[in-house]
Design a protein around this motif. Sequence first.
Motif, mmCIF file in Angstrom:
data_model
loop_
_atom_site.group_PDB
_atom_site.id
_atom_site.type_symbol
_atom_site.label_atom_id
_atom_site.label_comp_id
_atom_site.label_asym_id
_atom_site.label_seq_id
_atom_site.Cartn_x
_atom_site.Cartn_y
_atom_site.Cartn_z
ATOM 1 N N GLN B 59 0.812 -1.209 0.000
ATOM 2 C CA GLN B 59 0.000 0.000 0.000
ATOM 3 C C GLN B 59 0.847 1.260 0.000
ATOM 4 O O GLN B 59 0.362 2.342 0.321
ATOM 5 C CB GLN B 59 -0.935 -0.027 1.208
ATOM 6 N N PRO B 261 -9.372 -12.006 4.301
ATOM 7 C CA PRO B 261 -9.813 -11.239 3.150
ATOM 8 C C PRO B 261 -9.337 -11.919 1.869
ATOM 9 O O PRO B 261 -8.234 -12.465 1.872
ATOM 10 C CB PRO B 261 -9.112 -9.893 3.322
ATOM 11 N N PRO B 262 -10.083 -11.881 0.769
ATOM 12 C CA PRO B 262 -11.366 -11.217 0.570
ATOM 13 C C PRO B 262 -12.581 -12.020 1.021
ATOM 14 O O PRO B 262 -13.688 -11.692 0.612
ATOM 15 C CB PRO B 262 -11.384 -11.039 -0.944
ATOM 16 N N ASN B 270 -17.994 -2.977 7.472
ATOM 17 C CA ASN B 270 -18.937 -1.989 6.962
ATOM 18 C C ASN B 270 -20.390 -2.451 7.097
ATOM 19 O O ASN B 270 -21.305 -1.656 6.977
ATOM 20 C CB ASN B 270 -18.625 -1.635 5.510
ATOM 21 N N ARG B 362 -4.869 -10.492 0.159
ATOM 22 C CA ARG B 362 -5.533 -9.553 1.059
ATOM 23 C C ARG B 362 -5.288 -8.112 0.607
ATOM 24 O O ARG B 362 -6.190 -7.269 0.665
ATOM 25 C CB ARG B 362 -5.001 -9.749 2.475
ATOM 26 N N PRO B 366 -10.725 -6.637 -3.162
ATOM 27 C CA PRO B 366 -11.731 -6.146 -2.219
ATOM 28 C C PRO B 366 -12.604 -7.296 -1.737
ATOM 29 O O PRO B 366 -12.645 -8.359 -2.365
ATOM 30 C CB PRO B 366 -12.533 -5.152 -3.047
ATOM 31 N N ARG B 367 -13.321 -7.085 -0.645
ATOM 32 C CA ARG B 367 -14.164 -8.126 -0.067
ATOM 33 C C ARG B 367 -15.301 -8.488 -1.028
ATOM 34 O O ARG B 367 -15.863 -7.634 -1.701
ATOM 35 C CB ARG B 367 -14.744 -7.626 1.246
#
Lengths: 172, 450
Positions: B59, B261-262, B270, B362, B366-367
Amino acid sequence: MNGIHPTPELALVAGLAGMAALCAVGVVAFSNAIRSALCLVMNFFLLAVLYFTLGAETVGITQVVVYTGAIMVLFLFVIMLLNIGSPSATREEQDWKRPVGILLGMALFVLVGSQILPGLISVTQPGTPDVYGQPQSIGRAIFSLYVVPFEAVSVLLMVGIVGSILLAKRKF
Amino acid sequence: MVRLRGAEKVKSTPQVVEWFLSLHPFWQALVRVLLWIGPLFLILPVLIWFERRLLAWFQDRIGPNRVGTITFSKRNEKLPSFLRGRKISLFGLMQSFADITKAMLKEDITPTAVDKFLFVIAPGLFLFPAFLLGATVPWGPIRALTPVADINIGVLFLLAASSLGVYGVVLAGYSSNNKYSLLGGLRSTAQLISYELSMTVSLAGIALATGDLKFTRFVEAQQQGLWGFDSGLANWFIFTPYGFVAAIVFGICMIAETNRPPFDLPEAENELVAGYNTEYTAKKWVLFMMGEYLGMLTYSAVFATVFLGGWHIVPIRWDWVAEHIPALAWPANAFAALEANFAPIWFLLKMSVGICIYIWIRATLPRLRYDQLMNLGWRTLLPIATTNLIVIATWMVVSRVWGAWAGVLAFAISAGLAYVLYRSVNKLAPGQKGNFESRTITMVEPEVVV
């Protein structure tokens, strides 16, 4: 009780069997549905360990995969979705059903016990033949001696799956 | 690693192995268990740090790189002169210890409305299968020390243990008396049951190719010639076409089984706050995290054993090389000895392959949405794994009857047939959408305001 020597194997089997029996009592004794289901899980798991100690590993692992891992998870799933964990929801009334139920339960116990117990009278030590419950012997039996029933069962399951899809897809 | 090094010493002196085998079976079993569990515990903090650093690099961040840096005083007379003013950096390796200290000293809150008994045992039930999983996985060539139990149903044992993993999550969700937790628990149940099937079928194919259910036999089978030919290349299942498909299916399933994840829908923050572990704090929450990371480690070990050739270092059969190329006999034998004597190190390196895949995925994906998760499990992975099983069966039968070349030919034909069948079935049912809705994002250069 002559002929029974207190070996570690015997103690292990006896301990596991005793715990499994306690869990089985717990299944009917708990008024909370989740606790009962968990007792059943423990019972199945301890039975699997018992099979392991006897060297019947395939039987034990099937017990864990099928009962502990799949069927009981679905039981818990349903209990949680319906939220019938509270004891008041499952309380029964006191009437004639209870003595009749006890009577029938005893009758079933006697029936099953009379078939199983005579073979166990002369047994003094836990143990199975060497190849008992091995994957090789089970596979050979399934695919040679019992091949027709095995295929019939698989067709039956297939019919069950197709039927459930038909029911689920039906437009009301 | 300390314990693993001890194992190599045992290997070099057979008398010690003999002495070990003369012990009571109980002590032998205890040593085997400790040799598996101990290193796992030692790797755990490093793994947490490693994941955070790797994620940070993915990242474009720096990640934890400070904790554990020791700076010595410049003026203190009591210090030896070479230490004065020096800075010893540990690359942030102490981060995990700081994390764990913080978690242990936090207040451990048990909400009033929870089912106390289940609330307390749920983290333990989550941890139990994570330890159980690796009991049949060998990390080296010495049968006396590894695996913990070389039972003849090794693969089935793994599947049974992983199917027990669902109880911890479900009971945590139920006992928390919280709608979000319950939803997380139920989602996890559906997810684990769906992906277990594909995992079982993909491993069944490998068991078919091996002809046994023991993990030790899996490792041996991967030292045969590649694709059934008599050559110096080892038959690591990842290098065979069917094994490659099975490896991809198994890899996806192992990520789903560990709720990483994912596939971390049970703890989708969320939607569900933190899912099944919303009400958990401090030590109990740490137990959940520990179970997850132990699961990661063990599944990586299984992946390495089943698809990457176990504790062997490179896919080359040293004994074949030594036999057929006399000029290379000496280095081949030396390499074989190196391979056998430092087996745990190679095994650890191969485990890190699986772990890096975990972290890489991961950081990348995205999930999934719930319907995507179910579609992937039931409509994509299960048919692929089942087709693969049939193709493997064809290959195995044909190559045993008519030899290796016929086997490869049969594989090509059956794979082609499967593909044609898939296309024609898709043609016959027009109007069916694909399993995934495609969504594209157009990257736009931001307008620079001067």
